[in-house]
Design a protein around this motif. Structure first.
Motif, short mmCIF file in Angstrom:
data_model
loop_
_atom_site.label_atom_id
_atom_site.label_comp_id
_atom_site.label_asym_id
_atom_site.label_seq_id
_atom_site.Cartn_x
_atom_site.Cartn_y
_atom_site.Cartn_z
N UNK A 1 -4.86 17.08 16.72
CA UNK A 1 -4.57 17.00 15.29
C UNK A 1 -4.52 15.55 14.86
N UNK A 2 -3.95 14.66 15.66
CA UNK A 2 -3.84 13.25 15.32
C UNK A 2 -5.21 12.60 15.23
N UNK A 3 -6.16 13.03 16.06
CA UNK A 3 -7.49 12.44 16.05
C UNK A 3 -8.32 12.92 14.88
N UNK A 4 -8.10 14.13 14.41
CA UNK A 4 -8.92 14.67 13.33
C UNK A 4 -8.35 14.39 11.95
N UNK A 5 -7.11 13.98 11.87
CA UNK A 5 -6.50 13.73 10.56
C UNK A 5 -7.09 12.47 9.95
N UNK A 6 -7.53 12.57 8.71
CA UNK A 6 -8.09 11.41 8.00
C UNK A 6 -6.94 10.55 7.48
N UNK A 7 -7.13 9.23 7.49
CA UNK A 7 -6.06 8.36 6.97
C UNK A 7 -5.91 8.53 5.46
N UNK A 8 -4.71 8.40 5.00
CA UNK A 8 -4.46 8.50 3.55
C UNK A 8 -4.94 7.22 2.88
N UNK A 9 -5.72 7.37 1.84
CA UNK A 9 -6.22 6.23 1.09
C UNK A 9 -5.88 6.40 -0.37
N UNK A 10 -5.60 5.28 -1.00
CA UNK A 10 -5.28 5.31 -2.42
C UNK A 10 -6.55 5.42 -3.25
N UNK A 11 -6.51 6.24 -4.26
CA UNK A 11 -7.64 6.36 -5.17
C UNK A 11 -7.52 5.40 -6.35
N UNK A 12 -6.44 4.64 -6.37
CA UNK A 12 -6.20 3.70 -7.46
C UNK A 12 -7.20 2.54 -7.37
N UNK A 13 -7.78 2.18 -8.51
CA UNK A 13 -8.73 1.08 -8.54
C UNK A 13 -8.04 -0.23 -8.27
N UNK A 14 -8.74 -1.12 -7.55
CA UNK A 14 -8.18 -2.45 -7.30
C UNK A 14 -8.32 -3.27 -8.59
N UNK A 15 -7.28 -3.98 -8.97
CA UNK A 15 -7.37 -4.80 -10.19
C UNK A 15 -8.37 -5.93 -10.00
N UNK A 16 -9.03 -6.29 -11.08
CA UNK A 16 -10.01 -7.37 -11.03
C UNK A 16 -9.32 -8.70 -10.75
N UNK A 17 -9.97 -9.51 -9.94
CA UNK A 17 -9.43 -10.84 -9.63
C UNK A 17 -9.50 -11.74 -10.86
N UNK A 18 -10.24 -11.31 -11.86
CA UNK A 18 -10.40 -12.13 -13.06
C UNK A 18 -9.86 -11.44 -14.31
N UNK A 19 -9.12 -10.37 -14.13
CA UNK A 19 -8.55 -9.65 -15.27
C UNK A 19 -7.40 -10.42 -15.89
N UNK A 20 -7.00 -9.97 -17.06
CA UNK A 20 -5.88 -10.62 -17.74
C UNK A 20 -4.64 -10.60 -16.86
N UNK A 21 -4.01 -11.73 -16.71
CA UNK A 21 -2.80 -11.82 -15.91
C UNK A 21 -3.06 -11.97 -14.41
#
Length: 98
Positions: free
Chosen positions: A21-41
């Motif tokens: 089970x440990x080998x077949x379980x996919x790692x949890x990943x965030x679906x949240x978009x990474x903020x732009x390095x050049x965005x406001x703030x």
């Protein structure tokens, strides 16, 4: 002796499903978009804006001294700001320096 073998086999059978089970379980990943390095703030924009602000403060201080030469000071500050943005990969954020 047979009891020991059966005990070892029994313990092995307990761990095999857990390992599978440990080998077949996919790692949890965030679906949240990474903020732009050049965005406001973003840090890149803040660094360049702080540089521009401190440069303009020097220009303002020079303007108070009658003997100082401030010709092109604001343009130089603006140009340096744009260079900072380009170096940080934020060239789309440059401003007009005229």
């Amino acid at each position: 002796m047979i009891r020991i073998v059966l005990l070892v086999l029994g313990l092995g059978l307990l761990f095999v499903p857990a390992m599978a089970q440990a080998q077949t379980a996919a790692p949890n990943q965030s679906l949240k978009e990474r903020p732009s390095a050049c965005g406001l703030g973003s840090q890149s924009i803040r660094v360049c804006e702080n540089d521009l602000q401190s440069c303009n403060s020097v220009c303002d201080a020079r303007a108070l001294d009658i003997n100082s030469d401030i010709a092109g000071c604001s343009t130089r500050c603006c140009t340096n700001y744009n260079v900072c943005l380009r170096l940080r990969g934020c060239g789309s954020r440059v401003i007009q320096c005229n």
